[in-house]
Design an enzyme around this catalytic site. Sequence first.
Site, PDB file in Angstrom:
ATOM      1  N   HIS A 158      -1.254  -1.241  -4.210  1.00 51.28           N
ATOM      2  CA  HIS A 158      -2.530  -0.830  -3.620  1.00 51.28           C
ATOM      3  C   HIS A 158      -2.544   0.684  -3.414  1.00 51.28           C
ATOM      4  O   HIS A 158      -1.639   1.239  -2.781  1.00 51.28           O
ATOM      5  CB  HIS A 158      -2.727  -1.538  -2.280  1.00 51.28           C
ATOM      6  CG  HIS A 158      -4.086  -1.392  -1.702  1.00 51.28           C
ATOM      7  ND1 HIS A 158      -5.172  -2.145  -2.104  1.00 51.28           N
ATOM      8  CD2 HIS A 158      -4.546  -0.572  -0.734  1.00 51.28           C
ATOM      9  CE1 HIS A 158      -6.240  -1.811  -1.413  1.00 51.28           C
ATOM     10  NE2 HIS A 158      -5.889  -0.849  -0.569  1.00 51.28           N
TER      11      HIS A 158
ATOM     12  N   MET B  58      -8.861   8.507  -0.575  1.00 48.73           N
ATOM     13  CA  MET B  58      -9.724   8.965   0.517  1.00 48.73           C
ATOM     14  C   MET B  58     -10.168  10.400   0.259  1.00 48.73           C
ATOM     15  O   MET B  58      -9.385  11.210  -0.239  1.00 48.73           O
ATOM     16  CB  MET B  58      -8.988   8.881   1.852  1.00 48.73           C
ATOM     17  CG  MET B  58      -8.389   7.529   2.156  1.00 48.73           C
ATOM     18  SD  MET B  58      -7.604   7.511   3.781  1.00 48.73           S
ATOM     19  CE  MET B  58      -6.663   5.987   3.693  1.00 48.73           C
TER      20      MET B  58
ATOM     21  N   ASP C  42      -7.180  -6.034   4.342  1.00 47.86           N
ATOM     22  CA  ASP C  42      -6.469  -4.752   4.358  1.00 47.86           C
ATOM     23  C   ASP C  42      -6.566  -4.167   5.754  1.00 47.86           C
ATOM     24  O   ASP C  42      -7.670  -3.925   6.255  1.00 47.86           O
ATOM     25  CB  ASP C  42      -7.106  -3.805   3.333  1.00 47.86           C
ATOM     26  CG  ASP C  42      -6.413  -2.447   3.266  1.00 47.86           C
ATOM     27  OD1 ASP C  42      -5.393  -2.252   3.954  1.00 47.86           O
ATOM     28  OD2 ASP C  42      -6.907  -1.583   2.511  1.00 47.86           O
ATOM     29  N   GLY C  43      -5.398  -3.957   6.376  1.00 54.03           N
ATOM     30  CA  GLY C  43      -5.360  -3.316   7.680  1.00 54.03           C
ATOM     31  C   GLY C  43      -4.585  -4.128   8.696  1.00 54.03           C
ATOM     32  O   GLY C  43      -5.024  -5.208   9.105  1.00 54.03           O
TER      33      GLY C  43
ATOM     34  N   ASP D 202      -4.730   3.784  -1.968  1.00 55.39           N
ATOM     35  CA  ASP D 202      -5.856   4.193  -1.128  1.00 55.39           C
ATOM     36  C   ASP D 202      -6.298   5.602  -1.496  1.00 55.39           C
ATOM     37  O   ASP D 202      -5.539   6.564  -1.347  1.00 55.39           O
ATOM     38  CB  ASP D 202      -5.450   4.159   0.349  1.00 55.39           C
ATOM     39  CG  ASP D 202      -5.310   2.740   0.868  1.00 55.39           C
ATOM     40  OD1 ASP D 202      -6.278   1.978   0.742  1.00 55.39           O
ATOM     41  OD2 ASP D 202      -4.231   2.402   1.395  1.00 55.39           O
TER      42      ASP D 202
ATOM     43  N   MET E 270     -12.166  -5.421   5.384  1.00 58.91           N
ATOM     44  CA  MET E 270     -11.329  -4.492   6.141  1.00 58.91           C
ATOM     45  C   MET E 270     -11.043  -5.068   7.520  1.00 58.91           C
ATOM     46  O   MET E 270     -11.960  -5.455   8.251  1.00 58.91           O
ATOM     47  CB  MET E 270     -12.022  -3.133   6.279  1.00 58.91           C
ATOM     48  CG  MET E 270     -12.166  -2.349   4.988  1.00 58.91           C
ATOM     49  SD  MET E 270     -10.572  -1.917   4.232  1.00 58.91           S
ATOM     50  CE  MET E 270      -9.803  -0.917   5.529  1.00 58.91           C
TER      51      MET E 270
ATOM     52  N   GLY F 276       0.994  -2.256   4.222  1.00 60.57           N
ATOM     53  CA  GLY F 276       1.562  -0.916   4.096  1.00 60.57           C
ATOM     54  C   GLY F 276       2.866  -0.775   4.835  1.00 60.57           C
ATOM     55  O   GLY F 276       3.952  -0.918   4.267  1.00 60.57           O
TER      56      GLY F 276
ATOM     57  N   HIS G 178      -8.362   1.367  -4.078  1.00 52.37           N
ATOM     58  CA  HIS G 178      -9.372   1.203  -3.027  1.00 52.37           C
ATOM     59  C   HIS G 178      -9.994   2.567  -2.759  1.00 52.37           C
ATOM     60  O   HIS G 178      -9.352   3.445  -2.192  1.00 52.37           O
ATOM     61  CB  HIS G 178      -8.698   0.640  -1.767  1.00 52.37           C
ATOM     62  CG  HIS G 178      -9.596   0.502  -0.595  1.00 52.37           C
ATOM     63  ND1 HIS G 178      -9.127   0.244   0.677  1.00 52.37           N
ATOM     64  CD2 HIS G 178     -10.954   0.565  -0.483  1.00 52.37           C
ATOM     65  CE1 HIS G 178     -10.137   0.168   1.507  1.00 52.37           C
ATOM     66  NE2 HIS G 178     -11.248   0.373   0.836  1.00 52.37           N
TER      67      HIS G 178
ATOM     68  N   MET H  51     -12.135   4.878  -0.856  1.00 53.21           N
ATOM     69  CA  MET H  51     -12.829   5.177   0.405  1.00 53.21           C
ATOM     70  C   MET H  51     -13.445   6.565   0.257  1.00 53.21           C
ATOM     71  O   MET H  51     -12.990   7.549   0.856  1.00 53.21           O
ATOM     72  CB  MET H  51     -11.841   5.096   1.565  1.00 53.21           C
ATOM     73  CG  MET H  51     -11.417   3.681   1.885  1.00 53.21           C
ATOM     74  SD  MET H  51     -10.040   3.564   3.046  1.00 53.21           S
ATOM     75  CE  MET H  51      -8.661   3.586   1.877  1.00 53.21           C
TER      76      MET H  51
ATOM     77  N   SER I 243       0.828  -1.207   0.000  1.00 51.09           N
ATOM     78  CA  SER I 243       0.000   0.000   0.000  1.00 51.09           C
ATOM     79  C   SER I 243       0.859   1.253   0.000  1.00 51.09           C
ATOM     80  O   SER I 243       1.659   1.466   0.920  1.00 51.09           O
ATOM     81  CB  SER I 243      -0.908   0.019   1.234  1.00 51.09           C
ATOM     82  OG  SER I 243      -1.564   1.265   1.345  1.00 51.09           O
TER      83      SER I 243
END
Length: 228
Positions: free
Chosen positions: A31, A35, A173-174, A33, A135, A195, A64, A66, A8
């Site tokens: 990946h 946001m 993810d996370g 992200d 998630m 990440g 991804h 968000m 990530s």
Amino acid sequence: MAVQINPSILSADFARLADEAKAVEGADWLHVDVMDNHFVPNLTLGAPIVEALAGATDTPLDCHLMIEEPDRWAPAYVEAGAGSVTFHAEAAAAPVRLAREIRAKGARASMALKPATPVEQYEDLLPELDMLLIMTVEPGFGGQAFLDIMLPKIRRTRQLVAKHGLDLWVQVDGGVSAETVERCAEAGADVFVAGSAVYGAKEPAAAVRGLRAQAEAAHAKAGWAARA
């Protein structure tokens, strides 16, 4: 099921994104992200950065989103060069239509679920998807601790995939790291977003290889993998 490791860039150096992408060229996907500071309390990057990144690396991009109104904005990320686009079930107005539009534009369609969102209520939608993202932290920030209470949800997702005989990737993810990746793999995940576990390492490419080896070993021992 083939293990896939997706570093990530949320944990990368944003001033050196092209170099950071090259540092993990052995990864399966990169990946990204996205946001919007509305759906989640953080603001990152948008389609122009995705387009620039797509031109700077041969590693396919896994975006991804968000964001609010993914029905409106998600297609633009396919046009920007993303090979996979994930929208949140909690934000999409018409998830089936959106998944079909993403696929029609040439990308893989994925849907993400927040920790509190049950997978069972979306069982009928699974054939419309190429990947489901579970998630394992609350979306919005990198570096969070892995939520072990998501492991049963990963198992239930894998059971639904098997029940319907689907070729559906299960992504987590996370908080994915050397300490948690094996538990996720044993539970049924086959795509792992990492990440800080990658970009916080001295050698990001070596970190990718290490996570892959751990996940593959866990798959080899998992009963669900033997039946797949």
